[in-house]
Write a protein that holds these residues in place. Structure first.
Motif, PDB file in Angstrom:
ATOM      1  N   ASN A   1       0.786  -1.166  -0.041  1.00 29.15           N
ATOM      2  CA  ASN A   1      -0.127   0.075   0.117  1.00 29.15           C
ATOM      3  C   ASN A   1       1.023   1.230  -0.010  1.00 29.15           C
ATOM      4  OD1 ASN A   1      -1.757   2.286   0.944  1.00 29.15           O
ATOM      5  ND2 ASN A   1      -3.240   0.814   1.457  1.00 29.15           N
TER       6      ASN A   1
ATOM      7  N   LEU B   1       0.229   3.844   2.463  1.00 26.11           N
ATOM      8  CA  LEU B   1       0.574   3.254   3.983  1.00 26.11           C
ATOM      9  C   LEU B   1       2.015   3.582   4.320  1.00 26.11           C
ATOM     10  CD1 LEU B   1      -0.084   2.203   6.698  1.00 26.11           C
ATOM     11  CD2 LEU B   1      -0.099  -0.128   5.450  1.00 26.11           C
TER      12      LEU B   1
ATOM     13  N   PHE C   1       2.814   7.177   4.849  1.00 26.51           N
ATOM     14  CA  PHE C   1       2.371   7.574   6.013  1.00 26.51           C
ATOM     15  C   PHE C   1       3.339   7.175   7.186  1.00 26.51           C
ATOM     16  CE2 PHE C   1      -0.798   7.076   9.655  1.00 26.51           C
ATOM     17  CZ  PHE C   1      -1.284   8.246   9.878  1.00 26.51           C
TER      18      PHE C   1
END
Length: 291
Positions: A171, A174, A177
């Motif tokens: 991802n 992700l 992040f």
């Protein structure tokens, strides 16, 4: 014992032989290069405990070591076509703004770092436990492949690629992040993020170090460039000469360590990364209980 070529560095006031800094960083970087880590997390306590360099400039000097040394390790991975650009981009996209946010948090909210450091240390120890489990649980490690990762999908949501005849799917958002928060930690403490990102990619995303090493080093380098600028503008410039000597040894260590990585089994790389995470986590947690 009289050390040859003794010198007192003007900013840090450290007095040592000019041969010691590059020798120390060569050994550190050579050991850590295979895991996509510069070894700055080991250099910082060395500067504080052995050299007695304890002013905020020590963090800036640590960043400067990364700036001088990491490009040589990244170049080695790039030359051997083992520098995975898509993963590098999604890491840098998070760490770059993160380190800026982290610096401003440091000067505004985190003057007292003990509790925050305890939290980070406990998180690192939990990651280390996962890594230790996988050292024994993973029966078949990914083998090194001379063929570079082949990107199948790359956008803001998904990174999908093939390496060593296995398909990996991440991802992208992700990872970015997570990299953002790692950048914040780097900005608060004055360290690069490779020592945090590498074990997360290995333990929770099962990405082989052969793929992520160049990417995590590049992310750390970008973080450190910003770190040097911010610390200098904030009145805490690095010891430029000491940082250069550290960088010379680190550059050689990362260059040759990156070259050696393809001959190292994944399990050995996993053990090296685990040892590094345990070292950081243990020191962060125990520092909470020291006066």
């Amino acid at each position: 014992m009289n050390l040859p070529l003794l010198y007192t560095f003007p900013i840090s006031k450290v007095t040592t032989s000019i041969l010691i800094p590059p020798l120390v960083t060569f050994l550190i970087a050579f050991l850590c290069a295979s895991g996509g880590v510069s070894g700055a997390f080991l250099l910082l306590p060395f500067q504080v405990s052995i050299f007695g360099f304890t002013t905020p400039s020590v963090s800036a000097t640590n960043h400067l070591y990364n700036v001088f040394s990491i490009p040589f390790g990244v170049y080695r991975y790039w030359k051997e076509k083992r520098f995975f650009l898509p993963l590098t981009l999604i890491i840098i996209l998070g760490t770059l703004p993160g380190v800026i946010v982290g610096y401003f948090l440091r000067i505004s909210f985190f003057e007292e770092l003990k509790r925050f450091k305890l939290l980070v240390g406990l998180v690192l120890l939990s990651i280390a436990m996962r890594l230790i489990y996988e050292i024994f649980a993973v029966k078949k490690e990914i083998r090194f492949s001379s063929e570079p990762p082949k990107t199948l999908i790359f956008n803001w949501k998904t990174l999908k690629f093939v390496y060593s005849q296995e398909i990996f799917k991440l991802n992208s958002f992700l990872i970015t992040f997570i990299a953002f928060f790692i950048g914040i930690i780097g900005g608060i403490y004055g360290i690069g993020g490779g020592a945090l990102m590498a074990p997360i990619l290995l333990a929770f995303f099962r990405i082989p170090a052969y793929v992520f090493a160049g990417a995590t080093l590049a992310g750390t380098c970008i973080t450190s460039i910003v770190g040097v600028i911010i610390f200098t503008l904030g009145g805490h410039q690095p010891d430029w000469l000491l940082g250069l000597l550290f960088g010379i040894g680190g550059a050689l260590g990362l260059f040759f360590g990156a070259r050696l990585q393809k001959y190292m089994p994944q399990k050995l790389i996993r053990i090296i990364i685990t040892a590094g995470v345990l070292f950081i986590g243990y020191n962060y947690v125990t520092s909470f209980f020291k006066s």
